[in-house]
Design an enzyme around this catalytic site. Structure first.
Site, short mmCIF file in Angstrom:
data_model
loop_
_atom_site.label_atom_id
_atom_site.label_comp_id
_atom_site.label_asym_id
_atom_site.label_seq_id
_atom_site.Cartn_x
_atom_site.Cartn_y
_atom_site.Cartn_z
N GLN A 1 -5.46 -12.86 -11.97
CA GLN A 1 -5.35 -11.72 -12.88
C GLN A 1 -3.95 -11.55 -13.47
OE1 GLN A 1 -6.69 -9.06 -9.56
NE2 GLN A 1 -5.31 -7.58 -10.48
N LEU B 1 0.82 -1.21 0.00
CA LEU B 1 0.00 0.00 0.00
C LEU B 1 0.86 1.26 0.00
CD1 LEU B 1 -2.71 -1.06 2.63
CD2 LEU B 1 -2.65 -1.49 0.17
N HIS B 2 0.34 2.28 -0.65
CA HIS B 2 1.02 3.58 -0.71
C HIS B 2 -0.02 4.67 -0.52
CE1 HIS B 2 -0.68 3.74 -4.69
NE2 HIS B 2 -0.06 2.63 -5.03
N HIS C 1 -3.44 4.30 -2.04
CA HIS C 1 -4.39 3.44 -1.31
C HIS C 1 -4.93 4.17 -0.08
CE1 HIS C 1 -1.80 0.32 -3.35
NE2 HIS C 1 -3.01 -0.10 -3.68
N GLU D 1 -9.22 5.72 -9.70
CA GLU D 1 -9.41 6.05 -11.12
C GLU D 1 -8.15 5.75 -11.92
OE1 GLU D 1 -10.69 10.07 -11.60
OE2 GLU D 1 -12.74 9.60 -10.99
O1 PAF Z 1 -6.48 -2.79 -8.39
C1 PAF Z 1 -6.09 -3.78 -7.75
O2 PAF Z 1 -5.25 -3.69 -6.86
C2 PAF Z 1 -6.65 -5.15 -8.09
O3 PAF Z 1 -6.87 -5.29 -9.46
C3 PAF Z 1 -7.93 -5.51 -7.29
C4 PAF Z 1 -9.08 -4.58 -7.64
C5 PAF Z 1 -7.63 -5.44 -5.81
C6 PAF Z 1 -8.37 -6.93 -7.64
O4 PAF Z 1 -7.39 -7.86 -7.32
#
Ligand code: PAF
Length: 284
Positions: free
Chosen positions: A61, A33-34, A37, A149
């Protein structure tokens, strides 16, 4: 802030929160996190009573040749940042907790929004994102969810998915958090070496140049793409992946720029691929 690892624990915490009539905010993340976030968490804290931050590096993903194994991780720091920003719960499930039966057979695809732009370079990425976000929505239940965004296409896809599948979730976009020189904050920025870090601002500069050109009255999307490409091509280190001018909702390229559009782009560096976007509106 309490950390929970299992779905059952999280549901029981949320049940207690809701039994007191308190509303729930959700900030899904992949950790590391930064400040960007922290902005999401603060937006969630301002809008809801109790905020859950999830930290889960979602294997679905990442394509086999992508950076799943080397994706930056630092759970201790994440814990501090989430608590400092005001989160009540940190949900840190394992891969087995999220996908207990191994590879999923059920996936969510958000067809026409997912194949273009980021999806053109990363064909399986958005099905992985939509599937894990659908799981998080199903686990957390009624809530307001907050997404940056910066990942504009992801935000559009998640918003559409929540509507199409009637999730009881209000999806909110939060403006991109930027460094002083305009570089969009990203967990992947740590992979830039000092020269690349200086160069990386070329992407936001290219988007700004495109927006200024639209604001000056040029209506041809191809001409705007050329302006943006020229800025990135002039940079000795950044390698252009794509830049585009699209409709902000459908993500399709308009024939003529007659209303608000979104400008998006991606640039490769040695060990990082950066994305960014911004809005632009032609003069009336
Ligand atoms: O944006 C992200 O960090 C990821 O794509 C998410 C939305 C947490 C899904 O893993």
């Amino acid at each position: 802030m309490k950390q929970v690892v299992t779905i059952e624990e999280l549901r029981s915490e949320l049940c207690a929160i809701r039994s007191e009539g308190r509303s729930v905010g959700l900030v899904p993340t992949m950790g590391y996190l930064h400040e960007g976030h922290a902005c999401l968490v603060r937006a969630a804290v301002a809008a809801t009573d109790e905020v859950v931050v999830s930290v889960f590096v979602n294997p679905l993903q990442f394509a086999p040749d992508e950076d799943l194994d080397t994706y930056p991780r630092d759970l201790d720091r994440d814990r501090d940042l989430a608590a400092e920003a005001g989160a009540s719960l940190l949900f840190t499930p394992t891969v087995d907790e999220m996908y207990p039966d191994g590879p999923v057979l059920t996936t969510v695809s958000v067809d026409s929004l997912a194949g273009r732009l980021e999806g053109a370079s990363r064909p399986t990425h958005f099905a992985g994102v939509a599937t894990v976000v659908a799981k998080l929505f199903a686990i957390v239940g009624p809530c307001a969810a907050f997404f940056g965004e910066k990942d504009y296409q992801q935000l559009q896809i998640v918003t559409r998915m929540a509507g199409d599948l009637s999730f009881p979730v209000m999806v909110n976009g939060v403006p991109t958090s930027r460094e002083d020189d305009g570089l969009a904050r990203s967990s992947r920025n740590v992979r830039l070496d000092p020269d690349e870090r200086d160069s990386a601002v070329c992407l936001s500069k290219a988007l700004n140049a495109g927006a200024q050109t639209i604001e000056s009255g040029i209506k041809d999307p191809a001409a705007i793409v050329q302006v943006m490409e020229a800025v990135i091509d002039a940079d000795p280190l950044g390698r252009l992946d794509y830049v585009a001018v699209v409709d902000p909702d459908t993500l399709e390229v308009p024939e003529v720029i007659a209303g608000p559009v979104r400008l998006l782009g991606a640039v490769h560096y040695r060990a990082a691929r950066l994305i960014d976007n911004r809005g632009a509106t032609p003069p009336t």
